[in-house]
Design a protein around this motif. Structure first.
Motif, short mmCIF file in Angstrom:
data_model
loop_
_atom_site.label_atom_id
_atom_site.label_comp_id
_atom_site.label_asym_id
_atom_site.label_seq_id
_atom_site.Cartn_x
_atom_site.Cartn_y
_atom_site.Cartn_z
N ARG A 30 39.56 42.99 -33.83
CA ARG A 30 38.98 44.03 -32.97
C ARG A 30 38.11 43.30 -31.95
O ARG A 30 37.11 42.69 -32.30
CB ARG A 30 38.16 45.02 -33.79
N VAL A 31 38.52 43.39 -30.68
CA VAL A 31 37.94 42.54 -29.64
C VAL A 31 37.01 43.34 -28.71
O VAL A 31 37.39 44.40 -28.21
CB VAL A 31 39.05 41.88 -28.79
N SER A 32 35.82 42.81 -28.50
CA SER A 32 34.85 43.43 -27.58
C SER A 32 34.33 42.37 -26.61
O SER A 32 34.37 41.18 -26.90
CB SER A 32 33.67 44.02 -28.36
N LEU A 33 33.86 42.83 -25.46
CA LEU A 33 33.26 41.93 -24.49
C LEU A 33 32.05 42.55 -23.83
O LEU A 33 31.99 43.78 -23.65
CB LEU A 33 34.27 41.50 -23.42
N GLU A 34 31.09 41.70 -23.50
CA GLU A 34 29.90 42.12 -22.75
C GLU A 34 29.72 41.05 -21.67
O GLU A 34 29.34 39.92 -21.96
CB GLU A 34 28.69 42.20 -23.68
N THR A 35 30.03 41.42 -20.43
CA THR A 35 30.03 40.44 -19.35
C THR A 35 29.30 40.97 -18.12
O THR A 35 29.19 42.19 -17.92
CB THR A 35 31.46 40.08 -18.93
N GLN A 36 28.84 40.04 -17.30
CA GLN A 36 28.26 40.37 -16.00
C GLN A 36 28.45 39.17 -15.09
O GLN A 36 28.01 38.06 -15.40
CB GLN A 36 26.78 40.69 -16.13
N GLY A 37 29.12 39.39 -13.96
CA GLY A 37 29.39 38.30 -13.05
C GLY A 37 28.14 37.61 -12.55
O GLY A 37 27.14 38.26 -12.24
N GLY A 38 28.20 36.27 -12.48
CA GLY A 38 27.12 35.49 -11.93
C GLY A 38 25.87 35.37 -12.78
O GLY A 38 24.83 34.90 -12.31
N LYS A 39 25.96 35.75 -14.05
CA LYS A 39 24.76 35.74 -14.90
C LYS A 39 24.87 34.68 -16.00
O LYS A 39 25.94 34.25 -16.40
CB LYS A 39 24.54 37.12 -15.53
N SER A 40 23.70 34.31 -16.49
CA SER A 40 23.59 33.32 -17.56
C SER A 40 23.40 34.02 -18.90
O SER A 40 23.21 35.24 -18.97
CB SER A 40 22.41 32.39 -17.30
N LEU A 41 23.38 33.23 -19.96
CA LEU A 41 23.13 33.80 -21.29
C LEU A 41 21.74 34.41 -21.37
O LEU A 41 21.53 35.38 -22.11
CB LEU A 41 23.30 32.73 -22.36
N ALA A 42 20.81 33.87 -20.60
CA ALA A 42 19.45 34.44 -20.60
C ALA A 42 19.48 35.90 -20.18
O ALA A 42 18.78 36.74 -20.77
CB ALA A 42 18.56 33.63 -19.66
N PHE A 43 20.28 36.23 -19.16
CA PHE A 43 20.40 37.62 -18.71
C PHE A 43 20.91 38.50 -19.82
O PHE A 43 20.37 39.60 -20.06
CB PHE A 43 21.33 37.69 -17.50
N HIS A 44 21.94 38.07 -20.49
CA HIS A 44 22.53 38.90 -21.55
C HIS A 44 21.53 39.12 -22.69
O HIS A 44 21.43 40.23 -23.22
CB HIS A 44 23.80 38.24 -22.08
N TYR A 45 20.80 38.08 -23.03
CA TYR A 45 19.82 38.22 -24.11
C TYR A 45 18.68 39.14 -23.70
O TYR A 45 18.25 40.01 -24.46
CB TYR A 45 19.28 36.85 -24.52
N GLU A 46 18.18 38.96 -22.50
CA GLU A 46 16.99 39.69 -22.07
C GLU A 46 17.29 41.10 -21.59
O GLU A 46 16.44 41.99 -21.75
CB GLU A 46 16.29 38.90 -20.97
N GLU A 47 18.47 41.32 -21.02
CA GLU A 47 18.77 42.62 -20.41
C GLU A 47 19.82 43.45 -21.16
O GLU A 47 19.88 44.67 -20.99
CB GLU A 47 19.26 42.41 -18.98
#
Length: 313
Positions: A100-117
């Motif tokens: 079961r495959v999921s994704l959480e992405t945002q163009g031009g962003k770092s892992l810091a963005f994903h963790y913080e936002e």
């Protein structure tokens, strides 16, 4: 009296004869409805869950791969992307594997963005997590792994808290041609393989600092091998050699369909342990995205060789 006792003897023998049959009937499993299967056969192992966290390199941006297979995966942001996760899913289905495959992405962003936002979107148990950092690691200081190491640590702690057995992998991505051949590029003047090698080295540092990381996905190494063995052209700025693939798309930054396909093959092989060459010439993702049978097989072979640790020829 003698006649009566004979009758009772016959009745007693009949009862003894019937007793085993009755016991056998009671111990037999209950019949199932037509078309149904016993519970033990019907019970199927739950699919393994895998989350991809990354940016445009995971999305399949600037190529037909971006929205391909979007209906087969769960985009936690609702953006409708398929990309590398959808190709991974397709490979698994063809190999008879249930993920079961999921994704959480945002163009031009770092892992810091994903963790913080965005961490509220994925802060839950996962079996496998793939983390993909910004292409130059640090936008302000290209090649500097300090923030990468820190943010991998924060992500690992979050996912381990939810599932101590989580399998975390780091995707070491590819050389950007614009960063290599253009004068303003951080890796200008260096071999085309240098940027990918540096990204792989940074991933190794992040793994060493965070022992809970299980492994590194050698995507950039596969790109390097494709170029050094002649499967792909190493310099899109001087034209593409006859019979060679261009792994970059029009911006010489993001991947082409071939580049994302190779990325997904490496990811699939590393995580599942299935040799990518077993997908074969008729692999459906390649066909639907416009790669020829020969191109699909060539890229599968590159991924297989890298995962087996074969030296470049």
């Amino acid at each position: 009296m003698k006649h009566g006792s004979g009758i009772w003897l016959l009745i007693g023998c009949a009862g003894l004869a019937l007793a085993p049959a009755a016991s056998a009937k009671e111990s037999a499993p209950a019949p199932t409805a037509a078309g149904a299967t016993p519970a033990s056969a019907a019970a199927k192992a739950a699919p393994r869950t895998i989350l991809f966290v990354g940016n445009s390199f995971t999305q399949g941006a600037h190529s037909a791969a971006r929205n391909w297979g979007a209906d087969t995966v769960t985009d936690l942001n609702g953006a409708g992307y398929g990309g590398v996760p959808a190709l991974f899913k397709a490979f698994c289905e063809q190999a008879g594997l249930d993920y079961r495959v999921s994704l959480e992405t945002q163009g031009g962003k770092s892992l810091a963005f994903h963790y913080e936002e965005r961490r509220q979107l994925f802060d839950k148990p996962w079996d496998i997590v793939v983390l993909q950092e910004f292409s130059t690691l640090d936008r302000a200081k290209p090649g500097d792994p300090a923030n990468y190491i820190r943010d991998v640590g924060r992500m690992v702690a979050l996912f381990k808290k939810r599932n101590p057995a989580v399998d975390i992998r780091l995707a070491a991505t590819w050389t950007r041609a614009d960063q290599t051949y253009r004068p303003e590029g951080h890796w200008h003047g260096k071999p085309v393989t240098a940027m990918a090698d540096d990204l792989a080295a940074a991933a190794e540092k992040a793994r060493a600092a965070n022992p809970a990381v299980r492994g590194i996905l050698p995507v950039g190494e596969a790109w390097n091998r494709a170029m050094t063995t002649g499967v792909a052209d190493p310099n899109p700025y001087d034209g593409i050699g006859y019979g060679q693939l261009d792994l970059w798309t029009y911006d010489n930054y993001h991947a082409s369909v071939a580049g994302y396909y190779l990325s997904a093959l490496v990811t699939f092989g590393a995580i599942t342990g299935v040799d990518p060459v077993t997908l074969g010439a008729k692999e459906k993702g390649a066909d639907e995205l416009g790669l020829s049978d020969e191109q699909a097989v060539a890229l599968q072979k590159i991924a297989s060789e890298v995962l087996k640790g074969q030296p470049r020829s």
